[in-house]
Design a protein around this motif. Structure first.
Motif, PDB file in Angstrom:
ATOM      1  N   ALA A 192      10.446   1.525  24.784  1.00 53.96           N
ATOM      2  CA  ALA A 192       9.096   1.121  25.156  1.00 53.96           C
ATOM      3  C   ALA A 192       8.075   1.465  24.067  1.00 53.96           C
ATOM      4  O   ALA A 192       7.192   0.660  23.756  1.00 53.96           O
ATOM      5  CB  ALA A 192       8.705   1.761  26.479  1.00 53.96           C
ATOM      6  N   ASP A 193       8.214   2.660  23.459  1.00 51.35           N
ATOM      7  CA  ASP A 193       7.251   3.039  22.421  1.00 51.35           C
ATOM      8  C   ASP A 193       7.391   2.166  21.182  1.00 51.35           C
ATOM      9  O   ASP A 193       6.405   1.822  20.534  1.00 51.35           O
ATOM     10  CB  ASP A 193       7.389   4.519  22.068  1.00 51.35           C
ATOM     11  N   GLY A 194       8.631   1.786  20.847  1.00 49.20           N
ATOM     12  CA  GLY A 194       8.836   0.914  19.703  1.00 49.20           C
ATOM     13  C   GLY A 194       8.303  -0.485  19.949  1.00 49.20           C
ATOM     14  O   GLY A 194       7.758  -1.127  19.045  1.00 49.20           O
ATOM     15  N   ALA A 195       8.444  -0.976  21.184  1.00 51.29           N
ATOM     16  CA  ALA A 195       7.973  -2.320  21.516  1.00 51.29           C
ATOM     17  C   ALA A 195       6.456  -2.410  21.510  1.00 51.29           C
ATOM     18  O   ALA A 195       5.889  -3.489  21.303  1.00 51.29           O
ATOM     19  CB  ALA A 195       8.506  -2.730  22.883  1.00 51.29           C
ATOM     20  N   SER A 196       5.779  -1.283  21.724  1.00 49.74           N
ATOM     21  CA  SER A 196       4.322  -1.290  21.812  1.00 49.74           C
ATOM     22  C   SER A 196       3.644  -1.112  20.454  1.00 49.74           C
ATOM     23  O   SER A 196       2.427  -1.254  20.357  1.00 49.74           O
ATOM     24  CB  SER A 196       3.841  -0.176  22.758  1.00 49.74           C
ATOM     25  N   GLN A 197       4.413  -0.814  19.405  1.00 48.18           N
ATOM     26  CA  GLN A 197       3.826  -0.594  18.087  1.00 48.18           C
ATOM     27  C   GLN A 197       3.570  -1.908  17.369  1.00 48.18           C
ATOM     28  O   GLN A 197       4.400  -2.807  17.372  1.00 48.18           O
ATOM     29  CB  GLN A 197       4.746   0.290  17.240  1.00 48.18           C
ATOM     30  N   LEU A 198       2.402  -2.002  16.739  1.00 44.86           N
ATOM     31  CA  LEU A 198       2.094  -3.186  15.940  1.00 44.86           C
ATOM     32  C   LEU A 198       2.956  -3.187  14.686  1.00 44.86           C
ATOM     33  O   LEU A 198       3.357  -2.143  14.181  1.00 44.86           O
ATOM     34  CB  LEU A 198       0.612  -3.187  15.556  1.00 44.86           C
ATOM     35  N   THR A 199       3.227  -4.392  14.174  1.00 47.86           N
ATOM     36  CA  THR A 199       4.071  -4.497  12.992  1.00 47.86           C
ATOM     37  C   THR A 199       3.578  -5.656  12.127  1.00 47.86           C
ATOM     38  O   THR A 199       2.555  -6.286  12.424  1.00 47.86           O
ATOM     39  CB  THR A 199       5.544  -4.701  13.396  1.00 47.86           C
ATOM     40  N   ILE A 200       4.300  -5.951  11.058  1.00 47.72           N
ATOM     41  CA  ILE A 200       3.933  -7.026  10.147  1.00 47.72           C
ATOM     42  C   ILE A 200       3.985  -8.367  10.880  1.00 47.72           C
ATOM     43  O   ILE A 200       4.932  -8.631  11.633  1.00 47.72           O
ATOM     44  CB  ILE A 200       4.879  -7.013   8.917  1.00 47.72           C
ATOM     45  N   PRO A 201       2.975  -9.241  10.739  1.00 41.83           N
ATOM     46  CA  PRO A 201       2.986 -10.547  11.413  1.00 41.83           C
ATOM     47  C   PRO A 201       4.177 -11.396  10.963  1.00 41.83           C
ATOM     48  O   PRO A 201       4.593 -11.316   9.801  1.00 41.83           O
ATOM     49  CB  PRO A 201       1.660 -11.182  10.984  1.00 41.83           C
ATOM     50  N   PRO A 202       4.748 -12.218  11.859  1.00 44.85           N
ATOM     51  CA  PRO A 202       5.929 -13.028  11.507  1.00 44.85           C
ATOM     52  C   PRO A 202       5.705 -13.917  10.289  1.00 44.85           C
ATOM     53  O   PRO A 202       6.581 -14.035   9.430  1.00 44.85           O
ATOM     54  CB  PRO A 202       6.180 -13.857  12.776  1.00 44.85           C
ATOM     55  N   GLU A 203       4.522 -14.547  10.202  1.00 46.17           N
ATOM     56  CA  GLU A 203       4.277 -15.454   9.083  1.00 46.17           C
ATOM     57  C   GLU A 203       4.209 -14.697   7.757  1.00 46.17           C
ATOM     58  O   GLU A 203       4.658 -15.206   6.718  1.00 46.17           O
ATOM     59  CB  GLU A 203       2.998 -16.261   9.309  1.00 46.17           C
ATOM     60  N   GLU A 204       3.672 -13.482   7.774  1.00 46.36           N
ATOM     61  CA  GLU A 204       3.618 -12.692   6.544  1.00 46.36           C
ATOM     62  C   GLU A 204       4.999 -12.193   6.152  1.00 46.36           C
ATOM     63  O   GLU A 204       5.338 -12.144   4.964  1.00 46.36           O
ATOM     64  CB  GLU A 204       2.663 -11.515   6.713  1.00 46.36           C
TER      65      GLU A 204
END
Length: 213
Positions: free
Chosen positions: A96-108
């Motif tokens: 759950a904590d990993g799913a809630s973290q923001l990450t690099i956008p797919p297009e980038e």
């Protein structure tokens, strides 16, 4: 009909149920596990059942000054995200904590995924610029993933998902050879025809003025 709720399943039953859904529906599955131990067990069990399951770990968060830290989890996340974009998976497992973290956008992420092949025409400067833009760290000698070094016409770099670092030997503006090399001895191991480059970091700064630099 969906959505549907299934309750009262033990851990192994969840694994069998997930594998059955993957095979029967032929759809990609996101499995949110309660903790990392459950996620690792699930991936191991599903892999033994012939299901392509990958664990996307949570990114380490440090709230105090440290001398250095490992980027292993961050690079594992990038590898799994690239598999998701290319649909090279059956089940993606995350806590759950990993799913809630923001990450690099797919297009980038797609924009910064590169392919380098032996015999291709590209300058050393262009390769260095591409590696820097993808978050790779320049150093004197490659000692770990996410690093690159340049010595004359020889460019060494270590993609996060590669088993060994890669050495590109340039002849003018052409890649003459590509080879894996041993990180300890720095000697070549085996030739490789092409290598896929993933970004080395989730957060890639392109506009330094936004930081007041």
């Amino acid at each position: 009909r969906l959505p549907a709720a299934v309750t009262g399943l033990a851990g192994i039953h969840k694994n069998h149920f997930t594998a059955a859904l993957s095979r029967t529906l032929g759809r990609k599955i996101l499995y949110i596990a309660s903790d990392e131990a459950e996620a690792v067990r699930l991936c191991d069990d599903l892999s033994k059942m012939g299901i392509k399951a990958y664990f996307c770990p949570a990114r380490d968060i440090e709230l105090r000054p440290i001398a250095g830290r490992s980027h292993e989890y961050e690079r594992s996340r990038i590898e799994i995200l690239s598999r998701i974009i290319k649909e090279e998976f059956d089940v993606a497992v995350v806590c759950a904590d990993g799913a809630s973290q923001l990450t690099i956008p797919p297009e980038e992420l797609q924009e910064r995924m590169l392919t380098i092949s032996a015999g291709s025409e590209v300058s050393v400067d262009d390769c260095v610029s591409a590696l820097s833009a993808a978050g790779y760290e320049r150093c004197e000698m490659v000692e770990g993933a996410g690093q690159f070094s340049l010595r004359g016409g020889i460019l060494d770099f270590f993609p996060p998902d590669a088993p060994h670092p890669v050495r590109a030997d340039f002849w003018g503006d052409e890649i003459d050879t590509l080879q894996f090399f041993d990180i300890d001895t720095q000697r070549s191991i085996e030739p490789v025809e092409e290598i896929h480059l993933l970004p080395a970091a989730e957060l890639i700064i392109t506009d330094y003025t936004a930081l007041g630099a």
